[in-house]
Design an enzyme around this catalytic site. Structure first.
Site, mmCIF file in Angstrom:
data_model
loop_
_atom_site.group_PDB
_atom_site.id
_atom_site.type_symbol
_atom_site.label_atom_id
_atom_site.label_comp_id
_atom_site.label_asym_id
_atom_site.label_seq_id
_atom_site.Cartn_x
_atom_site.Cartn_y
_atom_site.Cartn_z
ATOM 1 N N HIS A 173 0.794 -1.193 -0.128
ATOM 2 C CA HIS A 173 0.024 -0.059 0.026
ATOM 3 C C HIS A 173 0.839 1.136 0.006
ATOM 4 O O HIS A 173 0.701 2.112 0.831
ATOM 5 C CB HIS A 173 -1.137 -0.118 1.119
ATOM 6 C CG HIS A 173 -1.668 -1.173 1.301
ATOM 7 N ND1 HIS A 173 -2.760 -1.506 0.326
ATOM 8 C CD2 HIS A 173 -1.919 -2.132 2.161
ATOM 9 C CE1 HIS A 173 -3.480 -2.533 0.731
ATOM 10 N NE2 HIS A 173 -2.795 -2.870 1.837
ATOM 11 N N CYS A 174 1.699 1.143 -0.841
ATOM 12 C CA CYS A 174 2.756 2.426 -1.129
ATOM 13 C C CYS A 174 2.618 3.069 -2.464
ATOM 14 O O CYS A 174 2.158 2.503 -3.365
ATOM 15 C CB CYS A 174 4.111 1.730 -1.016
ATOM 16 S SG CYS A 174 5.568 2.831 -0.983
ATOM 17 N N GLY A 175 3.063 4.111 -2.482
ATOM 18 C CA GLY A 175 2.728 4.888 -3.637
ATOM 19 C C GLY A 175 3.891 4.386 -4.842
ATOM 20 O O GLY A 175 3.811 4.488 -5.863
#
Length: 182
Positions: A59-61
């Site tokens: 869930h990271c850019g």
């Protein structure tokens, strides 16, 4: 620790098996649980091979970099390159459940390279692999730090999260690792 690896398919010497001893460097000693299943990934299986290690998060850019990492793996795997993804919640962006992490990697991004179950990659509690990477270069400061390791188990370059897998400097480091002597 020495591992004896039998090389089949090569000309046989004296009518027997040809053997080569690959030394498992301290950086690659040990094993980690695989992201899927109950198997463990023996890190010594990467001994003598060029390797990219990357700490990941679902869930990271930077999560879309999985696509580029898979492309990198597919581009160079015939030349011996291995990629090892190590999910981590150290920066509070990993899924709570390993099954969700596996879905992101395998279903959403089509990852075929080796992935471990989530691990600690920073600080005193970091797994030995990441303590070794930090000792040779730098600890990850965020998700998707990339470490390029040559065939002798030495970190020859590391890259921040901002460096995409297709970046020319990263590709140059990978090619240097592939060209390194065993």
């Amino acid at each position: 620790m020495r591992r004896l690896r039998l090389l089949l398919g090569l000309p046989l010497l004296f009518g027997g098996l040809t053997a080569q001893a690959d030394e498992c460097t301290p950086l690659l000693e040990g094993s980690l649980p695989a992201l899927r299943g109950k198997e463990r990934i023996d890190l010594c299986r990467f001994a003598g091979k060029p390797l990219v290690v990357v700490n990941t998060a679902s869930h990271c850019g930077f999560t879309p970099q999985f696509k580029g990492l898979e492309s990198l793996y597919q581009r160079y795997r015939e030349q011996g390159l291995e990629v090892l993804g190590v999910p981590s919640d150290d920066f509070k962006q990993e899924a709570d459940e390993a099954a969700e992490t596996a879905t992101v990697c395998y279903v959403n991004y089509g990852v075929t390279f080796a992935m471990t179950a989530p691990q600690v990659v920073t600080g005193k509690e970091a797994i030995p692999l990441f303590r070794g990477l930090a000792a040779q270069s730098a600890a990850p400061r965020w998700n998707f730090y990339k470490y390029v390791i040559d065939r002798q188990g030495k970190v020859i370059a590391h890259f921040s999260s901002l460096t995409k897998p297709e970046d020319p400097k990263l590709l140059q480091a990978v090619e240097q690792a592939i060209a390194s002597p065993p």
